[in-house]
Design a protein around this motif. Structure first.
Motif, PDB file in Angstrom:
ATOM      1  N   VAL A   1     -15.304  23.646 -17.215  1.00  0.00           N
ATOM      2  CA  VAL A   1     -15.534  22.230 -16.883  1.00  0.00           C
ATOM      3  C   VAL A   1     -14.356  21.377 -17.329  1.00  0.00           C
ATOM      4  N   ARG A   2     -13.829  21.635 -18.543  1.00  0.00           N
ATOM      5  CA  ARG A   2     -12.705  20.838 -19.039  1.00  0.00           C
ATOM      6  C   ARG A   2     -11.450  21.085 -18.210  1.00  0.00           C
ATOM      7  N   MET A   3     -11.209  22.337 -17.831  1.00  0.00           N
ATOM      8  CA  MET A   3     -10.024  22.613 -17.014  1.00  0.00           C
ATOM      9  C   MET A   3     -10.143  21.973 -15.631  1.00  0.00           C
ATOM     10  N   LEU A   4     -11.363  22.021 -15.059  1.00  0.00           N
ATOM     11  CA  LEU A   4     -11.571  21.353 -13.767  1.00  0.00           C
ATOM     12  C   LEU A   4     -11.367  19.848 -13.895  1.00  0.00           C
ATOM     13  N   TRP A   5     -11.872  19.266 -14.997  1.00  0.00           N
ATOM     14  CA  TRP A   5     -11.718  17.830 -15.211  1.00  0.00           C
ATOM     15  C   TRP A   5     -10.243  17.459 -15.361  1.00  0.00           C
ATOM     16  N   ASP A   6      -9.477  18.219 -16.158  1.00  0.00           N
ATOM     17  CA  ASP A   6      -8.061  17.931 -16.318  1.00  0.00           C
ATOM     18  C   ASP A   6      -7.302  18.091 -15.005  1.00  0.00           C
ATOM     19  N   ALA A   7      -7.682  19.100 -14.196  1.00  0.00           N
ATOM     20  CA  ALA A   7      -7.037  19.274 -12.891  1.00  0.00           C
ATOM     21  C   ALA A   7      -7.318  18.079 -11.979  1.00  0.00           C
ATOM     22  N   LEU A   8      -8.576  17.592 -12.002  1.00  0.00           N
ATOM     23  CA  LEU A   8      -8.908  16.414 -11.190  1.00  0.00           C
ATOM     24  C   LEU A   8      -8.138  15.186 -11.665  1.00  0.00           C
ATOM     25  N   VAL A   9      -7.998  15.024 -12.991  1.00  0.00           N
ATOM     26  CA  VAL A   9      -7.259  13.871 -13.512  1.00  0.00           C
ATOM     27  C   VAL A   9      -5.802  13.914 -13.078  1.00  0.00           C
ATOM     28  N   VAL A  10      -5.157  15.103 -13.206  1.00  0.00           N
ATOM     29  CA  VAL A  10      -3.750  15.232 -12.809  1.00  0.00           C
ATOM     30  C   VAL A  10      -3.586  14.997 -11.310  1.00  0.00           C
ATOM     31  N   GLY A  11      -4.511  15.564 -10.503  1.00  0.00           N
ATOM     32  CA  GLY A  11      -4.433  15.346  -9.058  1.00  0.00           C
ATOM     33  C   GLY A  11      -4.630  13.889  -8.685  1.00  0.00           C
ATOM     34  N   GLY A  12      -5.566  13.229  -9.377  1.00  0.00           N
ATOM     35  CA  GLY A  12      -5.782  11.810  -9.081  1.00  0.00           C
ATOM     36  C   GLY A  12      -4.581  10.966  -9.426  1.00  0.00           C
ATOM     37  N   ARG A  13      -3.935  11.240 -10.584  1.00  0.00           N
ATOM     38  CA  ARG A  13      -2.737  10.479 -10.942  1.00  0.00           C
ATOM     39  C   ARG A  13      -1.602  10.736  -9.950  1.00  0.00           C
ATOM     40  N   PHE A  14      -1.427  12.002  -9.556  1.00  0.00           N
ATOM     41  CA  PHE A  14      -0.378  12.321  -8.578  1.00  0.00           C
ATOM     42  C   PHE A  14      -0.650  11.627  -7.253  1.00  0.00           C
ATOM     43  N   LEU A  15      -1.914  11.646  -6.807  1.00  0.00           N
ATOM     44  CA  LEU A  15      -2.270  10.984  -5.554  1.00  0.00           C
ATOM     45  C   LEU A  15      -2.052   9.471  -5.661  1.00  0.00           C
ATOM     46  N   ARG A  16      -2.386   8.890  -6.821  1.00  0.00           N
ATOM     47  CA  ARG A  16      -2.185   7.452  -6.996  1.00  0.00           C
ATOM     48  C   ARG A  16      -0.709   7.080  -6.956  1.00  0.00           C
ATOM     49  N   ASP A  17       0.142   7.862  -7.646  1.00  0.00           N
ATOM     50  CA  ASP A  17       1.558   7.512  -7.737  1.00  0.00           C
ATOM     51  C   ASP A  17       2.328   7.818  -6.462  1.00  0.00           C
ATOM     52  N   THR A  18       1.926   8.874  -5.714  1.00  0.00           N
ATOM     53  CA  THR A  18       2.727   9.296  -4.561  1.00  0.00           C
ATOM     54  C   THR A  18       2.176   8.829  -3.222  1.00  0.00           C
ATOM     55  N   VAL A  19       0.876   8.511  -3.159  1.00  0.00           N
ATOM     56  CA  VAL A  19       0.276   8.155  -1.866  1.00  0.00           C
ATOM     57  C   VAL A  19      -0.300   6.741  -1.881  1.00  0.00           C
ATOM     58  N   LEU A  20      -1.191   6.480  -2.844  1.00  0.00           N
ATOM     59  CA  LEU A  20      -1.943   5.230  -2.782  1.00  0.00           C
ATOM     60  C   LEU A  20      -1.049   4.014  -3.029  1.00  0.00           C
ATOM     61  N   ARG A  21      -0.169   4.100  -4.037  1.00  0.00           N
ATOM     62  CA  ARG A  21       0.701   2.945  -4.297  1.00  0.00           C
ATOM     63  C   ARG A  21       1.663   2.669  -3.152  1.00  0.00           C
ATOM     64  N   PRO A  22       2.405   3.675  -2.612  1.00  0.00           N
ATOM     65  CA  PRO A  22       3.258   3.360  -1.445  1.00  0.00           C
ATOM     66  C   PRO A  22       2.478   2.837  -0.249  1.00  0.00           C
ATOM     67  N   VAL A  23       1.316   3.463   0.039  1.00  0.00           N
ATOM     68  CA  VAL A  23       0.513   2.980   1.173  1.00  0.00           C
ATOM     69  C   VAL A  23       0.052   1.546   0.934  1.00  0.00           C
ATOM     70  N   GLY A  24      -0.342   1.256  -0.324  1.00  0.00           N
ATOM     71  CA  GLY A  24      -0.759  -0.109  -0.635  1.00  0.00           C
ATOM     72  C   GLY A  24       0.371  -1.110  -0.469  1.00  0.00           C
ATOM     73  N   ARG A  25       1.588  -0.727  -0.912  1.00  0.00           N
ATOM     74  CA  ARG A  25       2.711  -1.642  -0.733  1.00  0.00           C
ATOM     75  C   ARG A  25       3.042  -1.854   0.732  1.00  0.00           C
ATOM     76  N   VAL A  26       2.975  -0.774   1.525  1.00  0.00           N
ATOM     77  CA  VAL A  26       3.235  -0.915   2.965  1.00  0.00           C
ATOM     78  C   VAL A  26       2.186  -1.811   3.612  1.00  0.00           C
ATOM     79  N   LEU A  27       0.909  -1.587   3.249  1.00  0.00           N
ATOM     80  CA  LEU A  27      -0.157  -2.433   3.803  1.00  0.00           C
ATOM     81  C   LEU A  27       0.017  -3.889   3.370  1.00  0.00           C
TER      82      LEU A  27
END
Length: 398
Positions: free
Chosen positions: A38-64
């Protein structure tokens, strides 16, 4: 000096029983096995969420955000700056020329002289009315003084003697009525005392008081009897409820519920400690795995990309910047500078044209007249100074 604490000052460490020691190890093993995934899955989700936020959501938000500004904000700003503001300025100038200038001319050339004339007439009429009212006031004051003298004579010669005679008569009548009322009061008080108060006092002392004491003694005895009956009934009910309900409930609480609760508390505490310990251990394991995967990703992907960026893309970018972008930027700045100068010259020409049209239509604006100061109005000029040899003073004037 003794640096160690005495046995009495040392904090007391609670002793752990055999049940706690027997429960702790298996519970921690089971919880660790369950918590690590459970802890490893949680840490993987946290890392994936941060990567998605920094590489996808922020640029898309700035473009929008940029698209929204270009679609919704920029057209309205342009419309306001280049359409509404010039039209508003033109309408304001037209309103000033067609309304304010004629109104000022009407006020200065027509309304101001008419108002001065009306004020002069009103001052004359007010002075006449004031003179008439002053004469009427003097006449009324003379009449009122005569009436006041007549009333004072009537008060002093007629009303004062009559009032004194009436007061003397009323004083005599008051003394007579007072003597009669005092005699009647004393007679009535003597009759009430001997006919009502004395018989009532005798009836209270010899009849009502003994009867009341007997009734109170009987009521106290009856109350004592009723109290003793209810006390016996209450004692019987108390011991019955105590034997049938309280003692069994107390035994159940003391010998069953308290031991079971203590065991459950120990189990719950150990489970909670095991969860915390397993979560921390799983965090360390997850951190080690994550660092290994991050280093592996860096060796496989990041370092080659960084080498390509530093060794290939950066020199190419510098070459493009120095040979293409900087000359283009200099040319664009020159075009912008020439355009701004042309626009400034056009605005200055339009301003001069408007000023010439205004002078042709309405003439040169009249300069405001200088208002003389108080000392200028009060003192004469240099040519008309006051001297003893001239005839400007009142004593030497012919």
């Amino acid at each position: 000096m003794d640096l160690e604490k005495s046995p009495a000052e040392r904090p007391a460490v609670p002793a752990e029983g055999c049940l706690t020691v027997a429960i702790r190890l298996p519970v921690r093993i089971v919880v660790l096995v369950l918590v690590v995934p459970v802890r490893m899955l949680w840490d993987a989700l946290v890392v994936g969420g941060r990567f998605l936020r920094d590489t996808v959501l922020r640029p898309v938000g700035r473009v929008l955000q940029w698209v929204a500004w270009a679609v919704f904000v920029w057209p309205w700003v342009t419309l306001w700056r280049y359409a509404v503001v010039p039209v508003g300025k033109a309408l304001a100038w037209l309103g000033y020329v067609s309304l304010v200038v004629p109104a000022v001319w009407m006020y200065e050339t027509v309304l101001t002289p008419v108002g001065h004339a009306i004020a002069w007439v009103a001052r004359g009429v007010g002075a006449g009315f004031a003179w008439v009212l002053r004469g009427l006031g003097a006449g009324f004051a003379w009449v009122l003084r005569g009436i006041g003298a007549v009333l004072a004579w009537v008060y002093a010669r007629v009303l004062t003697p009559v009032g004194r005679a009436v007061a003397w008569l009323l004083r005599g009548l008051g003394i007579g009525f007072g003597a009669v009322a005092l005699g009647v009061y004393r007679v009535v008080a003597w009759l009430v005392r001997h006919l009502i108060v004395v018989p009532a006092l005798w009836l209270y002392e010899w009849i009502l008081a003994p009867v009341g004491r007997a009734i109170a003694w009987a009521a106290r005895g009856l109350g004592w009897l009723v109290r003793m009956i209810f006390t016996g009934i209450g004692a019987a009910l108390y011991w019955t409820l105590r034997v049938l309900l309280v003692l069994p409930a107390l035994a159940l609480w003391r010998w069953v519920l308290v031991p079971v609760g203590r065991v459950l508390a120990v189990v719950a505490r150990e489970v909670g400690d095991a969860l915390g310990h397993a979560w921390r251990v799983a965090g360390h394991l997850s951190l080690a795995v994550g660092r290994f995967l991050g280093r592996l990703f860096r060796w496989i992907f990041v370092e080659p990309v960084r080498w390509v960026y530093r060794s290939v893309l950066t020199p190419v970018g510098h070459l493009v910047r120095d040979t293409v972008l900087r000359p283009a930027a200099e040319a664009a700045r020159g075009v912008g500078r020439v355009t701004r100068q042309a626009l400034a010259a056009a605005r200055e020409s339009a301003r001069q044209t408007r000023a010439d049209i205004r002078r042709m239509l309405f003439g040169t604006p009249r300069e405001p007249e200088r208002v003389p100061l108080a000392k200028d109005r009060r003192e004469p000029g240099a040519a008309g100074t006051r001297t003893l040899g001239s005839s400007t003073t009142a004593l030497t004037k012919d």
